[in-house]
Motif scaffolding. Sequence first.
Motif, PDB file in Angstrom:
ATOM      1  N   LYS A   1      51.426  31.656  47.018  1.00  0.00           N
ATOM      2  CA  LYS A   1      52.586  31.854  45.836  1.00  0.00           C
ATOM      3  C   LYS A   1      52.205  32.606  44.845  1.00  0.00           C
ATOM      4  N   THR A   2      50.779  32.302  44.242  1.00  0.00           N
ATOM      5  CA  THR A   2      50.317  32.547  42.810  1.00  0.00           C
ATOM      6  C   THR A   2      49.090  33.272  43.407  1.00  0.00           C
ATOM      7  N   ASP A   3      48.767  34.441  42.553  1.00  0.00           N
ATOM      8  CA  ASP A   3      47.946  35.004  42.383  1.00  0.00           C
ATOM      9  C   ASP A   3      47.247  35.140  40.964  1.00  0.00           C
ATOM     10  N   THR A   4      45.953  35.147  40.651  1.00  0.00           N
ATOM     11  CA  THR A   4      45.398  35.085  39.329  1.00  0.00           C
ATOM     12  C   THR A   4      44.413  36.112  39.318  1.00  0.00           C
ATOM     13  N   ILE A   5      44.125  36.592  38.060  1.00  0.00           N
ATOM     14  CA  ILE A   5      43.162  37.765  38.142  1.00  0.00           C
ATOM     15  C   ILE A   5      42.482  37.866  36.530  1.00  0.00           C
ATOM     16  N   SER A   6      41.307  37.667  36.484  1.00  0.00           N
ATOM     17  CA  SER A   6      40.663  37.619  35.323  1.00  0.00           C
ATOM     18  C   SER A   6      39.997  38.874  34.967  1.00  0.00           C
ATOM     19  N   ARG A   7      39.959  39.606  34.044  1.00  0.00           N
ATOM     20  CA  ARG A   7      39.517  41.332  34.094  1.00  0.00           C
ATOM     21  C   ARG A   7      38.484  41.136  32.718  1.00  0.00           C
ATOM     22  N   PHE A   8      37.583  42.075  33.091  1.00  0.00           N
ATOM     23  CA  PHE A   8      36.759  42.320  31.561  1.00  0.00           C
ATOM     24  C   PHE A   8      36.545  43.745  31.609  1.00  0.00           C
ATOM     25  N   SER A   9      36.903  44.538  30.747  1.00  0.00           N
ATOM     26  CA  SER A   9      36.879  46.011  30.656  1.00  0.00           C
ATOM     27  C   SER A   9      36.907  46.604  29.286  1.00  0.00           C
TER      28      SER A   9
ATOM     29  N   ASP B   1      51.028  45.860  47.002  1.00  0.00           N
ATOM     30  CA  ASP B   1      49.953  44.766  47.309  1.00  0.00           C
ATOM     31  C   ASP B   1      50.129  44.216  48.633  1.00  0.00           C
ATOM     32  N   ARG B   2      49.034  44.978  49.477  1.00  0.00           N
ATOM     33  CA  ARG B   2      49.250  44.120  50.902  1.00  0.00           C
ATOM     34  C   ARG B   2      48.956  42.748  50.857  1.00  0.00           C
ATOM     35  N   ILE B   3      47.948  42.485  50.096  1.00  0.00           N
ATOM     36  CA  ILE B   3      47.411  40.911  49.892  1.00  0.00           C
ATOM     37  C   ILE B   3      48.664  39.922  49.866  1.00  0.00           C
ATOM     38  N   GLN B   4      49.368  40.522  48.795  1.00  0.00           N
ATOM     39  CA  GLN B   4      50.688  39.677  48.578  1.00  0.00           C
ATOM     40  C   GLN B   4      51.747  39.884  49.659  1.00  0.00           C
ATOM     41  N   GLY B   5      51.886  40.699  50.483  1.00  0.00           N
ATOM     42  CA  GLY B   5      52.565  40.637  51.485  1.00  0.00           C
ATOM     43  C   GLY B   5      53.472  41.736  51.584  1.00  0.00           C
TER      44      GLY B   5
ATOM     45  N   SER C   1      45.803  37.324  34.279  1.00  0.00           N
ATOM     46  CA  SER C   1      47.142  37.507  34.665  1.00  0.00           C
ATOM     47  C   SER C   1      47.456  36.664  35.570  1.00  0.00           C
ATOM     48  N   ILE C   2      48.769  36.330  35.513  1.00  0.00           N
ATOM     49  CA  ILE C   2      49.200  35.436  36.838  1.00  0.00           C
ATOM     50  C   ILE C   2      50.582  36.328  37.480  1.00  0.00           C
ATOM     51  N   GLU C   3      50.628  36.154  38.813  1.00  0.00           N
ATOM     52  CA  GLU C   3      51.681  36.538  39.540  1.00  0.00           C
ATOM     53  C   GLU C   3      52.184  35.543  40.351  1.00  0.00           C
ATOM     54  N   HIS C   4      53.468  35.346  40.353  1.00  0.00           N
ATOM     55  CA  HIS C   4      53.942  34.089  41.192  1.00  0.00           C
ATOM     56  C   HIS C   4      55.375  34.802  41.868  1.00  0.00           C
ATOM     57  N   GLU C   5      55.249  34.523  43.473  1.00  0.00           N
ATOM     58  CA  GLU C   5      56.316  34.678  44.007  1.00  0.00           C
ATOM     59  C   GLU C   5      56.894  33.632  44.528  1.00  0.00           C
TER      60      GLU C   5
END
Length: 347
Positions: free
Chosen positions: A334-342, A218-222, A321-325
């Motif tokens: 520190k925090t990324d969130t993603i809402s998905r519809f699939s 995850d390049r965006i997360q570093g 989804s939530i991801e926290h570093e």
Amino acid sequence: MPVLLTTVPAQAQAPFSLQFQPYDFDAFREIEVLPVDPVEELPLRLDLPDYVAPPPYIAVEAPHLPDDVKSMIEAASKTKDSAVVSAVVKAALSTQPYDKEEIRSMHQAFLDANAREIAEKANAERERIRRAALLELWTGKVELGAFRATGNTSNFGYTGAVKLDRKGLNWQHTVQLNADYQKDRGNVSREQYGASYQPRYTLNDGLFTYGRVQYEKDRIQGYLDRYSLSGGLGYRILKRENVSLLMEVGPALRRTRYVEVPQETSWSALTSIDFDWQILPTMKLTQDASSYIETGNSTFTSATGFEVGMARGLKTRLSYSIEHETSPPDGSLKTDTISRFSLVYGF
């Protein structure tokens, strides 16, 4: 010899006394003695009704359960539904109390036959699993859809995931692949990939051991690459027909290659929770959460999903989804969130 004494009327006269002498009939001149024929003494005779000895035996049928009630119990048994059979038997016992032994005998025969059938199917299934080849017994699902991200980026993109499971007698193998990607005006604004493999070995009904190998990018997360290796114990806290909850704990070794800082290797404590609730036959709620806790950068993730069946094997899925570093590289939130519809297809 026998004689018959008779009396004749006489004029009233004063009473007188005399001395009786046996067989001296001359003393009773007013009594006439007549000879009679001797009486023949007959034997004792009883008049009884005629009967047959021994008493006659007449063969008759024993009392039995009425045919309509018996047919009702037999029809319920053919459904192989224990609840239906128990309800019919209960009604039959209340209406036919004198035939309770026959009713209970029919019920017990159904229970025995049903138990034998279940045991035979279970033995056949165990034998099928035991003989299965390496590429058999796999089940899985494919997920394709779109997502919206907030945090380090705010955009729309595409998502895809594949999950494979193989359940044996004691072993279970799970493989997961996932990818999120978006390109905006020629620039990649999100590029996240993940892959994991996890074997589990059942020790008893609720306790199991596990191992996990995981890769993330995850390049965006570093970070360019992050590898995790862990193992430990798990326990199935809930295992019901429509609800399951299991928890895993154990040590983990992580090696992270960041975008701008040197790579890092660290030990952490891994804890994960997997919750599934089949609300309705076509509706399911899932919750997966994990944490890598260490002295440096700890990671917490959570994924909540809601699935609704559309057709055979096809579902729609809405997830968040939530991801926290706790200590991400400089320039990353520190925090990324993603809402998905699939759409999810199971096989």
